[in-house]
Write a protein that holds these residues in place. Structure first.
Motif, PDB file in Angstrom:
ATOM      1  N   THR A 305       0.833  -1.196   0.000  1.00 25.75           N
ATOM      2  CA  THR A 305       0.000   0.000   0.000  1.00 25.75           C
ATOM      3  C   THR A 305       0.871   1.250   0.000  1.00 25.75           C
ATOM      4  O   THR A 305       2.061   1.207   0.319  1.00 25.75           O
ATOM      5  N   SER A 306       0.261   2.368  -0.349  1.00 25.42           N
ATOM      6  CA  SER A 306       0.976   3.639  -0.531  1.00 25.42           C
ATOM      7  C   SER A 306       0.516   4.673   0.494  1.00 25.42           C
ATOM      8  O   SER A 306      -0.503   4.493   1.168  1.00 25.42           O
ATOM      9  N   ASP A 307       1.258   5.788   0.573  1.00 26.36           N
ATOM     10  CA  ASP A 307       0.832   6.909   1.404  1.00 26.36           C
ATOM     11  C   ASP A 307      -0.593   7.325   1.030  1.00 26.36           C
ATOM     12  O   ASP A 307      -0.971   7.295  -0.152  1.00 26.36           O
ATOM     13  N   ALA A 312      -4.635   7.531  -4.204  1.00 26.62           N
ATOM     14  CA  ALA A 312      -3.567   6.568  -3.930  1.00 26.62           C
ATOM     15  C   ALA A 312      -4.016   5.146  -4.185  1.00 26.62           C
ATOM     16  O   ALA A 312      -5.149   4.754  -3.862  1.00 26.62           O
ATOM     17  N   THR A 315       1.094  -0.485  -4.875  1.00 24.22           N
ATOM     18  CA  THR A 315       2.087  -0.614  -5.936  1.00 24.22           C
ATOM     19  C   THR A 315       2.445  -2.079  -6.146  1.00 24.22           C
ATOM     20  O   THR A 315       2.335  -2.906  -5.231  1.00 24.22           O
ATOM     21  N   GLN A 413      -5.643  -0.153   1.843  1.00 24.69           N
ATOM     22  CA  GLN A 413      -5.411   1.177   1.296  1.00 24.69           C
ATOM     23  C   GLN A 413      -6.580   2.118   1.605  1.00 24.69           C
ATOM     24  O   GLN A 413      -6.383   3.312   1.879  1.00 24.69           O
ATOM     25  N   SER A 425       4.053   5.347   4.292  1.00 20.70           N
ATOM     26  CA  SER A 425       3.877   3.907   4.065  1.00 20.70           C
ATOM     27  C   SER A 425       5.172   3.141   4.309  1.00 20.70           C
ATOM     28  O   SER A 425       5.160   1.909   4.384  1.00 20.70           O
TER      29      SER A 425
END
Length: 546
Positions: A305-307, A312, A315, A413, A425
């Motif tokens: 997961t991402s910020d 968002a 990835t 997420q 993250s």
């Protein structure tokens, strides 16, 4: 291969003391009997912690401190606040009665005798990276960090590594001494002891096998206080057990003897990041890609997961370690991209020495002093709260299983508790890491060592990672997320888990970790530690209890 006792070239480790001595016998005879001198830090007081087998008296601790050359750290010592901590912040609330940092084998023997006499639980610690928090306890932490020497003979055929060494130091010193290495992982602060005794997965395994497959001997202090050298001909059952039977089960290993491998060729390290909407394609292609690669190539897939931001998404990043030419690595990546059917959104390729590639995996841009935990002076590597499960698959998973992986990462997420605003993250994320467990790993029979899964396909890590100091509700939410994740994957799971990536909430953990080798491990435990001195929540039992 003939396994040979190391010659007298090794220095500073001491010869085995074959006598099984109690601590009080040693103290009555005088410290000189064990070749020990006063040097321990003795601080009065004790900690009455629930869960320890017993709490020793101030006089007991004072006696122990006088009997060692190393350092004994008590709760009212300024060093205790950091010395007691492992890597996983979830277990920061566990307070050991003391931390002993041995200066040599004799100190370890003293610690074991002390624990037998007082009933305090001994807990060996190498790097302190136990995912399940088993390198900390409410007993006595035997922190091996001072016993971290790494030496290699002039023929480069044997390397002795102290049990307190962490991987970044192992790689640095073996490379400096002769451009050699051992097959290990990439996380710089993982200790050699837990890595080896659990198995040892990393970028060399397809060519050279697990870390434990290069082990030819070890020094260990067992529950009776004996210092033994174990190999294929001496104490063979213990040698078998510490190769895959898990750290902290059979005694305190003080040093390992390995057959190192060459690391003098260029290493290509590459990453390809794909748009999240193509994650299922990447998952499907990755599962069969290792079979198309030479043994000198090791791919991995990281889904994370991402910020938090308005749009968002997680990835999907495919990595490749390739020991050889840049042209062949480029060709392998082109073939993978063709299999996925879409181009990556970004791609990096570096040609480096082996050590440069290892260092940059986690420490790019850091000085040597910064590439240490934040608990060390000047260290910048963060500690995290980790809850994880693993899976050793036996075949590629179908699309339905891959759909679950994608859906669960998207669930994390979206969750504002799990992926909060303003928290990187890098410190809090849901993550899945996939690596092959093939090539040379398959060359060894399932019962030849205690690591049973020699026909594995891929090894998965399913991780809930929360920031240091995260609220209890966040830690609980992460554990619930990974529990639900595993429940949804049940139709495709084999039940095989890698013990170094285990979870305290795992049902039937003994069978999951050790498979067909569990009965023999129990027999070894009954022979070498019948009273269960080395005991923790998922330790091997000397009987059929789990």
């Amino acid at each position: 291969m003939a396994l040979v006792r190391p010659a007298a070239m090794w220095h500073g480790h001491g010869m085995p003391d074959q006598a099984s001595l109690s601590r009080r016998q040693v103290l009555r005879a005088g410290a000189g009997v064990a070749g020990l001198a006063f040097g321990g830090l003795v601080v009065g007081g004790q900690s009455q912690n629930a869960g320890a087998f017993a709490a020793a008296t101030p006089a007991d601790w004072a006696d122990l401190g006088r009997s060692i050359r190393g350092t004994l750290i008590m709760p009212n010592d300024p060093a205790y606040a950091t010395a007691r901590l492992g890597w996983n912040t979830i277990y920061d609330g566990i307070a050991p009665q003391a931390v002993l940092q041995p200066a040599g084998v004799g100190d370890v023997q003293q610690a074991i005798a002390f624990c037998r006499d007082t009933g305090v639980r001994p807990t060996p610690r190498s790097g302190g990276h136990s995912f399940q928090g088993f390198s900390t306890s409410t007993g006595l932490i035997i922190d091996m960090s001072a016993m971290k020497s790494v030496t290699m003979n002039s023929q480069r055929s044997r390397a002795r590594i102290g049990a307190g060494a962490v991987l970044i130091d192992v790689y640095a010193k073996l490379f400096q001494q002769g451009k050699m290495a051992i097959p290990g992982g990439t996380c710089p602060m993982v200790g050699i002891s837990g890595l080896t005794q659990g198995g040892g997965v990393g970028p060399f395994i397809r060519e050279y096998g697990l870390t434990l497959d290069r082990l030819v001997g070890a020094h260990i202090v067992t529950a009776d206080g004996q210092h033994r050298y174990v190999n294929a001909s001496e104490d063979r059952d213990i040698f078998w057990a510490i190769r895959g039977g898990g750290g902290g089960n059979f005694g305190v290993v003080t040093a390992f003897d390995f057959v190192p491998v060459p690391a003098d060729m260029p290493t290509i390290s590459a990453n390809m990041t794909f748009a999240w909407r193509h994650a299922e394609r990447v998952l499907e292609a990755f599962q069969t890609w290792p079979d198309a690669l030479p043994a000198s190539a090791h791919p991995n897939l990281v889904l994370a997961t991402s910020d938090r931001s308005a749009n968002a998404q997680p990835t999907a990043t495919v990595g490749l370690w390739y020991r050889g030419s840049r042209a062949r690595a480029d060709q392998a990546m082109r073939e993978f991209i063709a299999e996925v059917g879409v181009a990556p959104t970004s791609q990096t390729v570096l040609k480096q020495t082996f050590f440069e590639a290892e260092y940059d995996e986690y420490c790019a841009g850091f000085t040597e002093g910064q590439c240490t935990p934040v608990t060390s002076p000047g260290g910048l590597l963060p500690r995290l709260g980790l809850s994880t499960y693993s899976e050793i698959s036996s075949a590629p998973w179908p699309r339905a299983a891959n759909d679950v992986i994608v859906e669960e990462l998207e669930r994390w997420q979206r969750d504002r508790l799990l992926q909060p605003e303003g928290v990187s993250s890098a410190l809090q994320a849901g993550k899945v890491i996939i690596e092959p467990l093939s090539g040379a790993v398959h060359d060894t029979a399932p019962t030849a060592t205690a690591f049973p899964y020699r026909d594995g396909w891929l090894v998965y890590q399913f991780q809930s990672r929360v920031r240091p100091g995260a609220p209890a509700e966040t830690v609980a939410a992460g554990q619930s997320w990974v529990n639900r994740f595993m429940s949804r994957l049940t139709p495709w799971r084999t039940g095989a888990e890698y013990s170094n990536y285990g979870n305290r909430e795992l049902d039937q953990w003994a069978t999951a970790y050790y498979g067909v080798n569990l009965p023999r491990l129990r027999k070894v435990k009954a022979a070498v530690d019948p009273g269960g001195l080395f005991r923790f929540e998922q330790s091997v039992r000397p009987d059929a209890r789990t």
